[in-house]
Design an enzyme around this catalytic site. Sequence first.
Site, mmCIF file in Angstrom:
data_model
loop_
_atom_site.group_PDB
_atom_site.id
_atom_site.type_symbol
_atom_site.label_atom_id
_atom_site.label_comp_id
_atom_site.label_asym_id
_atom_site.label_seq_id
_atom_site.Cartn_x
_atom_site.Cartn_y
_atom_site.Cartn_z
ATOM 1 N N LYS A 140 -50.393 2.350 -68.327
ATOM 2 C CA LYS A 140 -49.810 2.102 -67.002
ATOM 3 C C LYS A 140 -48.428 1.444 -67.107
ATOM 4 O O LYS A 140 -48.060 0.910 -68.167
ATOM 5 C CB LYS A 140 -50.767 1.230 -66.190
ATOM 6 C CG LYS A 140 -52.071 1.945 -65.808
ATOM 7 C CD LYS A 140 -52.972 1.008 -65.008
ATOM 8 C CE LYS A 140 -54.223 1.693 -64.520
ATOM 9 N NZ LYS A 140 -55.110 0.748 -63.806
ATOM 10 N N TYR A 167 -56.066 9.068 -57.717
ATOM 11 C CA TYR A 167 -56.870 7.964 -57.162
ATOM 12 C C TYR A 167 -57.439 8.338 -55.787
ATOM 13 O O TYR A 167 -57.566 7.467 -54.919
ATOM 14 C CB TYR A 167 -56.011 6.700 -57.062
ATOM 15 C CG TYR A 167 -55.713 6.048 -58.407
ATOM 16 C CD1 TYR A 167 -56.744 5.604 -59.230
ATOM 17 C CD2 TYR A 167 -54.408 5.852 -58.839
ATOM 18 C CE1 TYR A 167 -56.485 4.995 -60.460
ATOM 19 C CE2 TYR A 167 -54.131 5.236 -60.068
ATOM 20 C CZ TYR A 167 -55.177 4.816 -60.869
ATOM 21 O OH TYR A 167 -54.921 4.216 -62.080
ATOM 22 N N ASN A 172 -53.811 -3.895 -65.052
ATOM 23 C CA ASN A 172 -54.762 -3.963 -66.165
ATOM 24 C C ASN A 172 -54.444 -2.964 -67.280
ATOM 25 O O ASN A 172 -55.323 -2.510 -68.000
ATOM 26 C CB ASN A 172 -56.195 -3.815 -65.647
ATOM 27 C CG ASN A 172 -56.392 -2.529 -64.882
ATOM 28 O OD1 ASN A 172 -55.507 -1.692 -64.830
ATOM 29 N ND2 ASN A 172 -57.559 -2.376 -64.286
ATOM 30 N N HIS A 216 -55.525 3.161 -67.862
ATOM 31 C CA HIS A 216 -56.559 3.930 -67.159
ATOM 32 C C HIS A 216 -57.326 4.742 -68.183
ATOM 33 O O HIS A 216 -56.737 5.262 -69.136
ATOM 34 C CB HIS A 216 -55.920 4.898 -66.148
ATOM 35 C CG HIS A 216 -56.887 5.948 -65.681
ATOM 36 N ND1 HIS A 216 -57.766 5.735 -64.644
ATOM 37 C CD2 HIS A 216 -57.156 7.203 -66.159
ATOM 38 C CE1 HIS A 216 -58.525 6.830 -64.496
ATOM 39 N NE2 HIS A 216 -58.170 7.724 -65.397
ATOM 40 N N GLU A 233 -59.331 15.258 -65.052
ATOM 41 C CA GLU A 233 -58.131 14.429 -65.260
ATOM 42 C C GLU A 233 -57.259 14.986 -66.395
ATOM 43 O O GLU A 233 -56.034 14.941 -66.309
ATOM 44 C CB GLU A 233 -58.541 12.978 -65.526
ATOM 45 C CG GLU A 233 -59.138 12.327 -64.281
ATOM 46 C CD GLU A 233 -59.415 10.837 -64.432
ATOM 47 O OE1 GLU A 233 -59.441 10.328 -65.560
ATOM 48 O OE2 GLU A 233 -59.615 10.187 -63.383
HETATM 49 N N1 UDP Z 1 -57.574 -1.784 -58.570
HETATM 50 C C1 UDP Z 1 -56.946 -2.808 -57.887
HETATM 51 N N2 UDP Z 1 -57.733 -3.715 -57.195
HETATM 52 C C2 UDP Z 1 -59.074 -3.627 -57.160
HETATM 53 C C3 UDP Z 1 -59.699 -2.578 -57.869
HETATM 54 C C4 UDP Z 1 -58.922 -1.692 -58.565
HETATM 55 O O1 UDP Z 1 -55.721 -2.924 -57.879
HETATM 56 O O2 UDP Z 1 -59.732 -4.476 -56.509
HETATM 57 C C5 UDP Z 1 -56.743 -0.827 -59.323
HETATM 58 C C6 UDP Z 1 -56.726 -1.148 -60.830
HETATM 59 O O3 UDP Z 1 -55.431 -0.844 -61.345
HETATM 60 C C7 UDP Z 1 -57.785 -0.178 -61.351
HETATM 61 C C8 UDP Z 1 -57.519 1.040 -60.470
HETATM 62 O O4 UDP Z 1 -57.256 0.487 -59.184
HETATM 63 O O5 UDP Z 1 -57.630 0.064 -62.728
HETATM 64 C C9 UDP Z 1 -58.626 2.048 -60.395
HETATM 65 O O6 UDP Z 1 -59.801 1.379 -59.999
HETATM 66 P P1 UDP Z 1 -61.200 1.745 -60.664
HETATM 67 O O7 UDP Z 1 -62.274 1.089 -59.847
HETATM 68 O O8 UDP Z 1 -61.312 3.234 -60.861
HETATM 69 O O9 UDP Z 1 -61.130 0.977 -62.071
HETATM 70 P P2 UDP Z 1 -60.930 1.507 -63.567
HETATM 71 O O10 UDP Z 1 -61.626 2.845 -63.668
HETATM 72 O O11 UDP Z 1 -59.451 1.623 -63.820
HETATM 73 O O12 UDP Z 1 -61.570 0.461 -64.432
HETATM 74 MG MG MG Z 2 -61.539 4.507 -62.477
#
Ligand code: UDP
Ligand code: MG
Length: 152
Positions: free
Chosen positions: A9, A49, A112, A115, A126
């Site tokens: 990211k 997303y 974080n 992805h 994806e």
């Molecule tokens: N995200 C965020 N706030 C939240 C949850 C998710 O900004 O409360 C963002 C974060 O960058 C995350 C992404 O949205 O990695 C996608 O969310 P997902 O639940 O799919 O998490 P991941 O698969 O990345 O662990």
């Molecule tokens: Mg995810």
Amino acid sequence: MEKTLLLVKPDAIQRGLVGNILSRFEAKGFRISGLKMLQMSKELAADHYSHLVDKPFYPDLEKFVTKHPIVAIVVEGKEAVEVVRLIVGPTNASKAPAGTIRGDLSNSTSRNVIHASDSKETAEKEVKRFFKGNELFDYKFNVMEYLMATDE
Ligand code: UDP
Ligand code: MG
């Protein structure tokens, strides 16, 4: 072999963490099948997303992932989807175990650093979303050819 998609990211690119992140997948024994830098458009972010567009944090997420370039990577190997998610760690990096990418490199849920596809079905979609067929490479590791060079 199973393939999965990773996106390094914008925060990780800005912080100079691409090498650190990529080396962990190489060290684990995954093969890099595809790798490129791109800047996500709003359309691509909304597609990628789509399950989150109604969440209150989506506007921030969209702004974040489209602001700077990212690096997209496809890795391939045994149980790639599940194993890569273990290496990446949970979404909330503040609670991610040490030794995971998020646990070592971030203290945030939103910034974080990486992805990773969350299931085999998602991974297939994806990978296709980010890579054309001719951007993925099927090759064999041939370490001995380079370690035992005959020109010396
Ligand atoms: N995200 C965020 N706030 C939240 C949850 C998710 O900004 O409360 C963002 C974060 O960058 C995350 C992404 O949205 O990695 C996608 O969310 P997902 O639940 O799919 O998490 P991941 O698969 O990345 O662990
Ligand atoms: Mg995810």
